[in-house]
Design an enzyme around this catalytic site. Structure first.
Site, short mmCIF file in Angstrom:
data_model
loop_
_atom_site.label_atom_id
_atom_site.label_comp_id
_atom_site.label_asym_id
_atom_site.label_seq_id
_atom_site.Cartn_x
_atom_site.Cartn_y
_atom_site.Cartn_z
CG HIS A 21 -0.56 0.04 2.54
ND1 HIS A 21 -0.36 1.22 3.21
CD2 HIS A 21 -0.28 -0.94 3.42
CE1 HIS A 21 0.02 0.95 4.46
NE2 HIS A 21 0.09 -0.35 4.61
CG ASP A 77 1.56 -3.76 5.24
OD1 ASP A 77 2.35 -2.90 5.70
OD2 ASP A 77 0.34 -3.56 5.13
CG ASP A 91 2.17 0.58 7.97
OD1 ASP A 91 1.87 0.05 6.89
OD2 ASP A 91 1.38 0.66 8.93
CG HIS A 142 0.00 2.55 12.73
ND1 HIS A 142 -1.34 2.30 12.68
CD2 HIS A 142 0.48 2.10 11.54
CE1 HIS A 142 -1.65 1.73 11.52
NE2 HIS A 142 -0.54 1.59 10.81
CD GLU A 188 -3.22 -1.52 5.23
OE1 GLU A 188 -3.21 -2.59 5.84
OE2 GLU A 188 -2.90 -0.44 5.78
CD GLU A 189 -1.92 2.16 7.54
OE1 GLU A 189 -2.63 1.73 8.47
OE2 GLU A 189 -0.74 1.82 7.36
CO CO Z 1 -0.45 0.48 8.93
ZN ZN Z 2 0.66 -1.33 6.39
#
Ligand code: CO
Ligand code: ZN
Length: 333
Positions: free
Chosen positions: A61, A215, A162, A301, A192-193
């Site tokens: 992503h 990922d 990420d 994150h 995606e998030e």
């Molecule tokens: Co993520």
């Molecule tokens: Zn991810």
């Protein structure tokens, strides 16, 4: 690899606003594939054709977590909602950058109990305006965390590992691979998030026989961290399960055997929370065999996500070997 990563992570691309990073990726990969297209949600789909071969969808992503402004008060302070899994503990005192280049600081209302982490509703963004009239930010504007890429040698840090690290792995595999036993779709997905939205429509459109997401995954190797076996530097991880999917056992075995045969270090991954685009592939149409090649990542994150550059290299190597190894599946195409 580090320079590729550095360029990718510094391009702001919060969920739903991936166009800048998509243009950069498209420019790099267009000469390496037979065809590229962008669908209506913004997914970039690139194909390496191979008539008669099973169709493999690889996905990483392009989006990163961020913030969206919901209100600007008379004094020019902006309130916001998260785009994806933004954690309050990482916010106060941090800085953000809007797509128009405006930077801001995250402040918080007076906190009655200093031992508690205030929720995002009590926070605001201060862009240095004196009133709503001179505030350069409007409702609906989006921002990402402002934190430069750092090279620590063996390990590298960024706000957007990420999943820009997954994007880098796909690009590097495309650059190095010559032959494959698959017709391979390299998909760079959006949103995606906010709930694997891009991969959901991309998987429907591609209609693969099998799919792999690349990922990040969390690790258990920090002081009093998660109870989890995965650690930095021990190789890419082969996902067995996360909160969103049970990886296809045939693909797990295919990945494990390929890694062992090629003498590439790997780890077995059980993640107790989170999910990836592979869930959307697995549940598309009448079901698709799906798995995940994971890059171990500390502080997922947080604005400083850390990966080990050797894990990234080994993920590229494993992916290239997988592209040359038939998967134990029946196929339709
Ligand atoms: Co993520
Ligand atoms: Zn991810």
């Amino acid at each position: 690899m580090k320079e590729l990563l550095r360029t990718l992570v510094e391009i702001p691309a919060p969920s739903g606003y991936e166009s800048q990073v998509r243009s950069q990726i498209r420019e790099w990969i267009e000469p390496l594939v037979d065809e590229t297209r962008v669908d209506q949600l913004g997914n970039l789909v690139a194909v390496r054709k191979q008539t008669g071969a099973p169709r493999l969808m690889l996905v990483a992503h392009m989006d990163e977590i961020g913030l969206m402004v919901t209100h600007v008060d008379q004094k020019g302070f902006a309130r916001f909602v998260p785009l994806g899994g933004v954690m309050p503990i990482h916010c106060v005192g941090g800085r953000v950058r809007f797509l128009n280049g405006v930077q801001g600081v995250i402040g918080v209302e007076k906190n009655p109990s200093s031992s508690e982490i205030p929720p995002l509703e009590k926070m605001f963004i201060d862009v240095g305006a004196t009133s709503v009239d001179d505030c350069p930010i409007r409702i609906g504007d989006v921002a990402v965390f402002e934190r430069p890429f750092v090279d620590l040698g063996k390990r590298v840090v960024s706000k957007a590992m990420d999943d820009r690290v997954g994007v880098a792995v796909l690009i590097e595999a495309l650059r190095r691979i010559e032959r494959s036993v698959f017709e391979t779709y390299f998909v760079f997905s959006v949103q995606e998030e906010v709930g694997v939205r891009g991969a959901t429509v991309a998987a429907f459109g591609v209609e693969p026989d099998l799919g792999l997401a690349v990922d990040v995954t969390a690790t258990g190797d920090t002081p009093k961290g998660h109870r989890m076996e995965v650690r930095l530097g021990a190789g890419p991880a082969i996902k067995i399960r996360d909160a969103g999917m049970l990886a296809d056992p045939r693909l797990i075995q295919w990945m494990v055997q390929t890694a062992e045969k090629a003498k590439i270090p790997y780890q077995r991954e059980i993640l107790e929370f989170g999910g990836t685009d592979a869930r959307a592939i697995q549940l598309s149409r009448s079901g698709v065999a799906a798995g995940v090649l994971s890059i171990p990542c500390r502080y997922v994150h947080a604005p400083s996500e850390m990966v080990d550059i050797e894990d990234v290299e080994n993920a590229v190597k494993l992916l290239i070997h997988l592209l040359q190894t038939p998967a134990p599946l029946e196929h339709r195409h």
